[in-house]
Design an enzyme around this catalytic site. Structure first.
Site, PDB file in Angstrom:
ATOM      1  N   SER A  32      -4.224   1.296  -4.221  1.00 43.04           N
ATOM      2  CA  SER A  32      -3.503   0.060  -3.870  1.00 43.04           C
ATOM      3  C   SER A  32      -4.444  -1.096  -3.521  1.00 43.04           C
ATOM      4  CB  SER A  32      -2.564   0.325  -2.687  1.00 43.04           C
ATOM      5  OG  SER A  32      -3.313   0.582  -1.510  1.00 43.04           O
ATOM      6  N   HIS A  47       0.840  -1.204   0.000  1.00 41.76           N
ATOM      7  CA  HIS A  47       0.000   0.000   0.000  1.00 41.76           C
ATOM      8  C   HIS A  47       0.878   1.259   0.000  1.00 41.76           C
ATOM      9  CE1 HIS A  47      -2.848   3.032   1.465  1.00 41.76           C
ATOM     10  NE2 HIS A  47      -2.069   3.216   2.520  1.00 41.76           N
ATOM     11  N   GLU A  83      -6.137   9.447   1.305  1.00 42.40           N
ATOM     12  CA  GLU A  83      -6.307   7.996   1.424  1.00 42.40           C
ATOM     13  C   GLU A  83      -7.419   7.443   0.499  1.00 42.40           C
ATOM     14  OE1 GLU A  83      -4.248   5.264   2.420  1.00 42.40           O
ATOM     15  OE2 GLU A  83      -3.817   6.673   4.016  1.00 42.40           O
ATOM     16  N   HIS A 105       0.964   5.287  -1.985  1.00 40.12           N
ATOM     17  CA  HIS A 105       1.435   6.600  -1.526  1.00 40.12           C
ATOM     18  C   HIS A 105       2.649   7.144  -2.275  1.00 40.12           C
ATOM     19  CE1 HIS A 105      -1.270   7.262   1.828  1.00 40.12           C
ATOM     20  NE2 HIS A 105      -1.065   6.030   2.258  1.00 40.12           N
TER      21      HIS A 105
END
Ligand code: HBI
Ligand code: FE
Length: 325
Positions: free
Chosen positions: A247, A183, A228, A188
């Protein structure tokens, strides 16, 4: 404990909440929250898998010994962990064109072209951190799992992103109920290479320093629905800007479909919306652009009741609290 590490009175500015002043103070901002862990959550895919739990604990323990300025740990991932990475990476690559924003696509393509991100092996976190630092000044530091929102947001004020090192459970390569290294890398890292997402993230971080628990909750929610799980409009469609979507193979398609509700991003509304952190979101906020998030955040920040503003000086890597103008 989930709050600030200790409480000091800051003489000149009058806030009673401890804040990190120098980037090295982030060594004190690593408090882990116990939530969705394989040790105590029967819904975690790794629940009852002792070998997985031990490996996760081993990598978290390495992360917790890190001090500011240390080289990032060079983890030797096992062939099974590499296989989980390959499965997740390959599947997500297929969805990229249709479901992710142009900023993400541009940045990950550059990182792939530079040989930083490949299907073969889990990338070096040090190499990714060096790359992102050259683009936006953001750097990665290891953390030992899900942190308190206060500690996690504080690091963003210094353009530092707290990164987990363990991988998701091999039985569920497309999903993890907690942050994992896949992730962090696929969701990110390419977004932190974007100057506008970097700025939004740091802004939320700066607003969090010295904030009340209620304000922290709101800022964490804003972060949640943008960095997010945010969506934006591009080419007449909704595309993911949020790392949690980018992700996650299943939720990425769900978020961009007609199934969930889509509402326009408005910080005053978004900040007080309760979010789902154990299943797909029933609702997502859609922004016109990442720059629009920043513009609206500035207006929202001006409406927050504060007796000080936090200013970051990148030369000394220090935050100063100043009287509001
Ligand atoms: N900790 N390591 C880590 N990663 C996150 O993404 C994270 C966190 N702690 C809190 C948190 N996210 C959420 O509360 C955000 O909305 C701030
Ligand atoms: Fe995340």
């Amino acid at each position: 404990h989930p709050k600030s590490p200790d409480v000091e009175v800051c003489e000149d500015e009058g806030t009673e909440i401890w804040i990190p002043h120098h980037i090295s103070d982030l060594d004190k901002c690593g408090h882990v929250v116990v939530k969705y862990e394989p040790t105590d959550d029967p819904k975690h895919p790794g629940y009852g898998d002792d070998a997985y739990i031990a490996r996760r604990a081993e990598l978290n323990a390495i992360a917790r010994t890190y001090k500011h300025g240390d080289p990032l740990p060079q983890v030797e991932y096992t062939p099974a962990e590499q296989a989980t990475w390959r499965t997740a990476y390959t599947a997500l690559k297929e969805l990229r064109k249709d479901f992710t924003c142009s900023e993400y696509q541009k940045n990950i393509e550059k990182m792939e072209a530079a040989g930083l991100i490949t299907a073969e092996r889990i990338p070096s976190i040090q190499a990714l951190s060096d790359y992102i630092q050259r683009r936006t000044g953001f750097q990665l530091r290891p953390c030992g799992g899900l942190l308190s929102a206060r500690d996690f947001l504080a690091s963003l004020a210094f353009r530092v992103f707290q990164t987990t090192f363990y991988t998701r459970h091999p039985s569920k390569p497309h999903h993890c109920p907690e942050p994992d290294v896949i992730h962090e890398i696929l969701g990110h890292c390419p977004m932190f290479a974007d100057p506008e997402i970097a700025q939004v993230s740091q802004e939320i971080g700066l607003l969090s320093l010295g904030a009340s628990d209620e304000q922290i909750e709101r800022l964490a929610t804003l972060y949640w629905f943008t960095v997010e799980f945010g969506l934006c409009e591009q080419d007449g469609k909704v595309k993911a800007i949020g790392a949690g979507l980018i992700s996650a193979y299943g939720e990425l398609k769900h978020a961009c479909s007609d199934v969930p509700e889509h509402k326009p991003f408005d910080p005053a509304v978004t900040a007080v919306t309760t979010y789902e952190d154990s299943d797909y979101q029933p609702m997502y906020f859609v922004t016109k652009s990442i720059k629009d998030v920043m513009d609206k955040l500035k207006t929202y920040a001006a409406s927050m009741s504060k007796s000080f503003v936090n200013v970051y000086d990148p030369y000394s890597q220090t935050v100063r609290q100043m009287p509001p103008e």
